[in-house]
Design a protein around this motif. Structure first.
Motif, short mmCIF file in Angstrom:
data_model
loop_
_atom_site.label_atom_id
_atom_site.label_comp_id
_atom_site.label_asym_id
_atom_site.label_seq_id
_atom_site.Cartn_x
_atom_site.Cartn_y
_atom_site.Cartn_z
N ILE A 125 18.79 1.38 4.78
CA ILE A 125 18.02 1.33 5.89
C ILE A 125 17.00 0.39 5.66
CG2 ILE A 125 18.63 3.58 6.79
CD1 ILE A 125 15.67 4.46 6.37
N LEU A 126 16.42 -0.45 6.70
CA LEU A 126 15.41 -1.60 6.49
C LEU A 126 14.04 -1.01 7.49
CD1 LEU A 126 14.76 -4.22 5.46
CD2 LEU A 126 15.65 -5.04 7.91
N VAL A 127 13.03 -1.45 6.96
CA VAL A 127 11.82 -1.15 7.35
C VAL A 127 10.93 -2.37 7.36
CG1 VAL A 127 9.89 0.16 7.39
CG2 VAL A 127 11.83 1.12 6.71
N ILE A 128 10.38 -3.06 8.22
CA ILE A 128 9.51 -4.16 8.32
C ILE A 128 8.19 -3.60 9.29
CG2 ILE A 128 11.36 -5.84 7.98
CD1 ILE A 128 10.68 -6.89 10.65
N SER A 129 6.94 -4.37 8.75
CA SER A 129 5.79 -4.28 9.70
C SER A 129 5.24 -5.63 9.42
CB SER A 129 5.14 -2.85 9.27
OG SER A 129 4.07 -3.28 8.28
N ARG A 130 3.89 -5.68 10.21
CA ARG A 130 2.91 -6.79 10.33
C ARG A 130 3.57 -8.10 10.58
NH1 ARG A 130 -1.90 -5.00 7.90
NH2 ARG A 130 -2.92 -6.48 9.28
N GLN A 131 4.65 -8.29 11.36
CA GLN A 131 4.74 -9.47 12.05
C GLN A 131 3.76 -10.04 12.69
OE1 GLN A 131 9.22 -10.85 12.88
NE2 GLN A 131 9.14 -8.89 13.87
N HIS A 132 3.19 -9.40 13.50
CA HIS A 132 2.07 -9.62 14.33
C HIS A 132 0.81 -9.29 13.60
CE1 HIS A 132 4.89 -9.62 17.86
NE2 HIS A 132 4.98 -10.82 17.43
N PRO A 133 -0.05 -9.95 13.13
CA PRO A 133 -1.28 -9.66 11.90
C PRO A 133 -2.25 -8.68 12.48
CG PRO A 133 -0.96 -12.15 12.10
CD PRO A 133 -0.03 -11.47 13.16
N PRO A 134 -2.88 -8.40 13.85
CA PRO A 134 -3.65 -7.34 14.05
C PRO A 134 -3.12 -5.91 14.15
CG PRO A 134 -3.49 -8.86 15.83
CD PRO A 134 -2.43 -9.30 14.84
N GLU A 135 -1.86 -6.00 14.07
CA GLU A 135 -1.19 -4.62 14.61
C GLU A 135 -1.23 -3.61 13.45
OE1 GLU A 135 2.31 -5.66 16.83
OE2 GLU A 135 1.21 -6.80 18.05
N VAL A 136 -2.32 -3.21 13.13
CA VAL A 136 -2.57 -2.17 12.04
C VAL A 136 -2.06 -0.89 12.45
CG1 VAL A 136 -4.43 -3.61 10.71
CG2 VAL A 136 -4.75 -1.92 12.56
N THR A 137 -2.12 -0.42 13.71
CA THR A 137 -1.76 0.81 13.92
C THR A 137 -0.22 1.14 13.83
OG1 THR A 137 -1.58 0.61 16.31
CG2 THR A 137 -3.57 1.35 15.66
N GLY A 138 0.51 0.36 14.02
CA GLY A 138 1.91 0.27 13.77
C GLY A 138 2.17 0.12 12.20
N TYR A 139 1.34 -0.54 11.59
CA TYR A 139 1.37 -0.58 10.02
C TYR A 139 0.88 0.97 9.44
CZ TYR A 139 -0.54 -1.59 5.30
OH TYR A 139 -1.09 -1.36 3.95
N PHE A 140 -0.04 1.61 9.99
CA PHE A 140 -0.20 2.99 9.57
C PHE A 140 0.79 3.84 9.61
CE2 PHE A 140 -5.13 2.05 11.12
CZ PHE A 140 -5.29 1.24 9.83
N ALA A 141 1.58 3.63 10.83
CA ALA A 141 2.63 4.50 10.95
C ALA A 141 3.81 4.33 9.99
CB ALA A 141 3.05 4.12 12.58
N MET A 142 3.95 2.94 9.82
CA MET A 142 4.65 2.73 8.75
C MET A 142 4.30 3.09 7.33
SD MET A 142 5.47 0.47 6.01
CE MET A 142 3.86 -0.46 5.79
N GLN A 143 3.19 3.33 6.92
CA GLN A 143 2.47 3.77 5.73
C GLN A 143 3.21 5.19 5.63
OE1 GLN A 143 -1.76 2.61 6.07
NE2 GLN A 143 -1.23 1.85 4.14
N SER A 144 2.88 6.10 6.59
CA SER A 144 3.05 7.59 6.64
C SER A 144 4.78 7.65 6.81
CB SER A 144 2.39 8.04 7.84
OG SER A 144 2.99 9.04 8.15
N PHE A 145 5.49 6.63 7.28
CA PHE A 145 6.94 6.74 7.39
C PHE A 145 7.18 6.56 5.97
CE2 PHE A 145 11.02 4.76 8.43
CZ PHE A 145 11.63 5.52 9.37
N VAL A 146 7.04 5.65 5.29
CA VAL A 146 7.50 5.34 3.89
C VAL A 146 7.12 6.31 2.99
CG1 VAL A 146 7.35 3.55 2.22
CG2 VAL A 146 7.76 2.79 4.76
N ALA A 147 5.73 6.69 2.99
CA ALA A 147 5.42 7.79 2.08
C ALA A 147 6.31 9.09 2.33
CB ALA A 147 3.85 8.08 2.36
#
Ligand SMILES: [Zn+2]
Length: 264
Positions: free
Chosen positions: A64-86
């Motif tokens: 499976i593949l996970v990506i984030s921060r294509q759009h620089p200021p979108e940190v809340t999506g990044y926070f969800a990604m961090q929790s998802f990956v952890a």
């Protein structure tokens, strides 16, 4: 808002500031903690590394593949990604079982130049990376494309792809179920499970009727690699503890569902 300006630079940030340095730091921390492999799949136009985290069975064929921060200021999506990956990397029985057969590839920072430059949607080339998945004019999207092609040529099969973003509200941008990938039904069933697992939570789901031209990552992931794919949008003002919860529940329910659907 009133700001006092003088000769020193004054930085104004609308959200928590997670620059490339901080994201690379997170990648190194989680890699050290769980003995994960960190590699580089290319460089941005500005020469910053595009880092890849690999979890699970490195010689496995199911991915499976996970990506984030294509759009620089979108940190809340990044926070969800961090929790998802952890959650995928955790030492729980479920995650250990999942990682025995499955490989998880993560590109946490797709647009490091944009993040460090404080850009709104673009990279240094002036391009919105999430509109470049048909033309591949930019090194950041090309790096992921080439990596996926290489893995597929090595015999890997991708079943799921997720791209984390932020917007006004929590929204799941899915693809119409008429488009079938390598595990049909996975995304709608997964969203049902998330809804059941979080009390009083009614997700907003907006399926797209159009697959081509691929243009956005989600469509490319499905069209080219058969990934059941989704854009996972988190609201800018979603409470941070709910974001963590959604990432965790999302990863937990996904692992359960994939294991159930791929059971012999
Ligand atoms: Zn976005």
């Amino acid at each position: 808002m009133r700001l006092q300006a003088d000769t020193r630079p004054l930085w104004v940030s609308g959200q928590e500031l997670h620059t490339s340095r901080r994201v690379y730091g997170w990648i190194d921390d989680i890699a050290r903690k769980h003995k994960l492999q960190v590699s580089e799949i290319g460089k941005s136009t500005g020469g910053r590394p595009l880092k890849l985290l690999t979890l699970g069975n490195k010689s496995g064929k199911k991915a499976i593949l996970v990506i984030s921060r294509q759009h620089p200021p979108e940190v809340t999506g990044y926070f969800a990604m961090q929790s998802f990956v952890a959650t995928l990397a955790a030492d729980t029985r479920l995650a250990q079982r999942f990682r025995k057969d499955w490989t998880v590839y993560v590109v946490p920072l797709m647009n490091p130049d944009g993040v460090d430059g404080g850009f709104w949607r673009h990279n240094v080339g002036g391009v919105d990376l999430n509109r470049d998945w048909a033309d591949f004019n930019q090194p950041e999207t090309r790096a992921v494309r080439d990596f996926l092609k290489q893995r597929a040529a090595d015999g890997a099969r991708f079943y799921f792809g997720i791209d984390f973003h932020s917007t006004w509200d929590d929204i799941y941008y899915t693809l119409d179920p008429k488009f079938k990938g390598n595990m049909p039904g996975l995304v709608p069933e997964w969203l049902d499970k998330i809804q059941q697992a979080i009390p009083h939570y009614k997700p907003v789901i907006q399926p797209s009727e159009r697959l081509e031209p691929t243009t956005v990552s989600r469509n490319y992931f499905l069209k080219e690699h058969g990934m059941e794919a989704i854009v996972f949008e988190i609201g800018d003002n979603t409470p941070r503890d709910l974001i963590t919860e959604k990432g965790k529940v999302g990863a937990t329910e996904l692992m359960k569902l994939i294991l159930a659907k791929s059971a012999p």
